[in-house]
Design a protein around this motif. Structure first.
Motif, PDB file in Angstrom:
ATOM      1  N   VAL A  42       0.830  -1.210   0.000  1.00  0.00           N
ATOM      2  CA  VAL A  42       0.000   0.000   0.000  1.00  0.00           C
ATOM      3  C   VAL A  42       0.862   1.256   0.000  1.00  0.00           C
ATOM      4  CG1 VAL A  42      -1.593   1.340   1.432  1.00  0.00           C
ATOM      5  CG2 VAL A  42      -2.055  -1.055   0.963  1.00  0.00           C
ATOM      6  N   LYS A  43       1.974   1.236   0.683  1.00  0.00           N
ATOM      7  CA  LYS A  43       2.863   2.401   0.714  1.00  0.00           C
ATOM      8  C   LYS A  43       3.379   2.763  -0.670  1.00  0.00           C
ATOM      9  CE  LYS A  43       4.597   2.061   5.421  1.00  0.00           C
ATOM     10  NZ  LYS A  43       5.782   1.834   6.266  1.00  0.00           N
ATOM     11  N   GLY A  44       3.555   1.781  -1.538  1.00  0.00           N
ATOM     12  CA  GLY A  44       4.128   2.022  -2.850  1.00  0.00           C
ATOM     13  C   GLY A  44       3.134   2.389  -3.933  1.00  0.00           C
ATOM     14  N   ILE A  45       1.843   2.385  -3.645  1.00  0.00           N
ATOM     15  CA  ILE A  45       0.841   2.676  -4.670  1.00  0.00           C
ATOM     16  C   ILE A  45       0.218   4.040  -4.391  1.00  0.00           C
ATOM     17  CG2 ILE A  45      -1.318   1.900  -5.706  1.00  0.00           C
ATOM     18  CD1 ILE A  45      -0.502  -0.956  -4.958  1.00  0.00           C
ATOM     19  N   GLU A  46       0.405   4.949  -5.340  1.00  0.00           N
ATOM     20  CA  GLU A  46      -0.052   6.335  -5.181  1.00  0.00           C
ATOM     21  C   GLU A  46      -1.557   6.436  -4.983  1.00  0.00           C
ATOM     22  OE1 GLU A  46      -0.197  10.479  -7.774  1.00  0.00           O
ATOM     23  OE2 GLU A  46       0.466   8.630  -8.711  1.00  0.00           O
ATOM     24  N   ARG A  47      -2.305   5.589  -5.651  1.00  0.00           N
ATOM     25  CA  ARG A  47      -3.765   5.653  -5.618  1.00  0.00           C
ATOM     26  C   ARG A  47      -4.324   5.593  -4.193  1.00  0.00           C
ATOM     27  NH1 ARG A  47      -6.766   1.388  -9.107  1.00  0.00           N
ATOM     28  NH2 ARG A  47      -6.424   2.965 -10.667  1.00  0.00           N
ATOM     29  N   GLU A  53     -12.250   9.218  -6.999  1.00  0.00           N
ATOM     30  CA  GLU A  53     -13.652   9.409  -7.351  1.00  0.00           C
ATOM     31  C   GLU A  53     -13.987   8.408  -8.445  1.00  0.00           C
ATOM     32  OE1 GLU A  53     -16.494  12.751  -9.301  1.00  0.00           O
ATOM     33  OE2 GLU A  53     -15.080  13.396  -7.757  1.00  0.00           O
ATOM     34  N   MET A  54     -14.990   7.592  -8.205  1.00  0.00           N
ATOM     35  CA  MET A  54     -15.373   6.564  -9.168  1.00  0.00           C
ATOM     36  C   MET A  54     -16.742   6.888  -9.743  1.00  0.00           C
ATOM     37  SD  MET A  54     -14.226   3.024  -7.429  1.00  0.00           S
ATOM     38  CE  MET A  54     -12.551   2.764  -6.910  1.00  0.00           C
ATOM     39  N   GLN A  62     -15.061   4.543 -14.240  1.00  0.00           N
ATOM     40  CA  GLN A  62     -14.031   5.552 -14.444  1.00  0.00           C
ATOM     41  C   GLN A  62     -13.520   5.991 -13.078  1.00  0.00           C
ATOM     42  OE1 GLN A  62     -15.273   8.983 -16.635  1.00  0.00           O
ATOM     43  NE2 GLN A  62     -13.200   9.787 -16.809  1.00  0.00           N
ATOM     44  N   VAL A  63     -12.198   5.958 -12.909  1.00  0.00           N
ATOM     45  CA  VAL A  63     -11.581   6.313 -11.635  1.00  0.00           C
ATOM     46  C   VAL A  63     -10.719   7.548 -11.853  1.00  0.00           C
ATOM     47  CG1 VAL A  63     -10.113   5.519  -9.755  1.00  0.00           C
ATOM     48  CG2 VAL A  63     -11.500   3.868 -11.008  1.00  0.00           C
ATOM     49  N   GLU A  64     -10.943   8.571 -11.028  1.00  0.00           N
ATOM     50  CA  GLU A  64     -10.142   9.789 -11.083  1.00  0.00           C
ATOM     51  C   GLU A  64      -9.392   9.943  -9.770  1.00  0.00           C
ATOM     52  OE1 GLU A  64     -12.178  13.353 -12.410  1.00  0.00           O
ATOM     53  OE2 GLU A  64     -13.740  12.089 -13.307  1.00  0.00           O
ATOM     54  N   LYS A  69      -6.887   9.855 -14.898  1.00  0.00           N
ATOM     55  CA  LYS A  69      -8.152   9.160 -15.139  1.00  0.00           C
ATOM     56  C   LYS A  69      -7.836   7.776 -15.683  1.00  0.00           C
ATOM     57  CE  LYS A  69     -11.167  13.038 -16.153  1.00  0.00           C
ATOM     58  NZ  LYS A  69     -12.098  13.627 -17.131  1.00  0.00           N
ATOM     59  N   GLU A  70      -8.507   6.791 -15.129  1.00  0.00           N
ATOM     60  CA  GLU A  70      -8.408   5.424 -15.630  1.00  0.00           C
ATOM     61  C   GLU A  70      -9.821   4.927 -15.864  1.00  0.00           C
ATOM     62  OE1 GLU A  70      -6.286   3.076 -12.770  1.00  0.00           O
ATOM     63  OE2 GLU A  70      -4.389   4.091 -13.164  1.00  0.00           O
ATOM     64  N   THR A  71     -10.002   4.226 -16.965  1.00  0.00           N
ATOM     65  CA  THR A  71     -11.311   3.672 -17.275  1.00  0.00           C
ATOM     66  C   THR A  71     -11.190   2.164 -17.388  1.00  0.00           C
ATOM     67  OG1 THR A  71     -11.919   5.680 -18.464  1.00  0.00           O
ATOM     68  CG2 THR A  71     -13.230   3.706 -18.902  1.00  0.00           C
ATOM     69  N   TYR A  72     -12.080   1.482 -16.709  1.00  0.00           N
ATOM     70  CA  TYR A  72     -12.158   0.027 -16.764  1.00  0.00           C
ATOM     71  C   TYR A  72     -13.499  -0.327 -17.385  1.00  0.00           C
ATOM     72  CZ  TYR A  72      -8.383   0.488 -13.412  1.00  0.00           C
ATOM     73  OH  TYR A  72      -7.208   0.833 -12.798  1.00  0.00           O
ATOM     74  N   GLU A  73     -13.454  -0.830 -18.611  1.00  0.00           N
ATOM     75  CA  GLU A  73     -14.688  -1.210 -19.289  1.00  0.00           C
ATOM     76  C   GLU A  73     -15.233  -2.481 -18.642  1.00  0.00           C
ATOM     77  OE1 GLU A  73     -13.954  -1.483 -23.455  1.00  0.00           O
ATOM     78  OE2 GLU A  73     -13.219   0.578 -23.574  1.00  0.00           O
TER      79      GLU A  73
END
Length: 127
Positions: A42-47, A53-54, A62-64, A69-73
């Motif tokens: 967890v320490k190494g992941i910026e998210r 915001e999903m 869509q995750v901001e 922005k990342e989109t997961y279809e």
């Protein structure tokens, strides 16, 4: 095993302490190791350090976060797993978007209904 051997008279009562210590080490080691590894990951992941915001819609999720922005279809999502406290949208075998249920507010049922329509009951696991 130590208790059985003690009852059969094959070991002395003092030796049972070694069996009990070994049992505690084996029982406690795995959970502690998993906790340590997850904390390190967890320490190494910026998210995980900024607000996310999903947005859920017919196309996907869509995750901001942090000006990204990342989109997961929905086709990318392999399964949805709900637990008493969270919902996980698995987009790879060991990668998921985990959302606490209270964060959904009154949108929980519509989002779960949308996921069930997209995947069918086979890929939506309720625990």
């Amino acid at each position: 095993m130590g208790i059985i051997m003690l009852a059969m008279g094959k070991i002395k009562p003092v030796q049972i302490i070694f069996y009990l210590v070994a049992a505690v080490v084996f029982i406690a080691y795995t959970p502690l190791l998993l906790k340590y590894r997850s904390k390190k990951q967890v320490k190494g992941i910026e998210r995980y350090h900024v607000p996310n915001e999903m947005t859920f819609n017919d196309e996907g999720i869509q995750v901001e976060f942090a000006d990204k922005k990342e989109t997961y279809e929905w086709e990318q999502i392999q399964k949805v797993v709900t637990t008493p406290k969270t919902i996980g949208f698995y987009y790879e075998t060991e990668k998921a978007l985990i959302v606490p249920k209270p964060d959904f507010g009154d949108k929980f049922v519509p989002i779960l209904t949308l996921a069930t329509k997209k995947f069918g009951p086979v890929r939506v696991h309720l625990r």
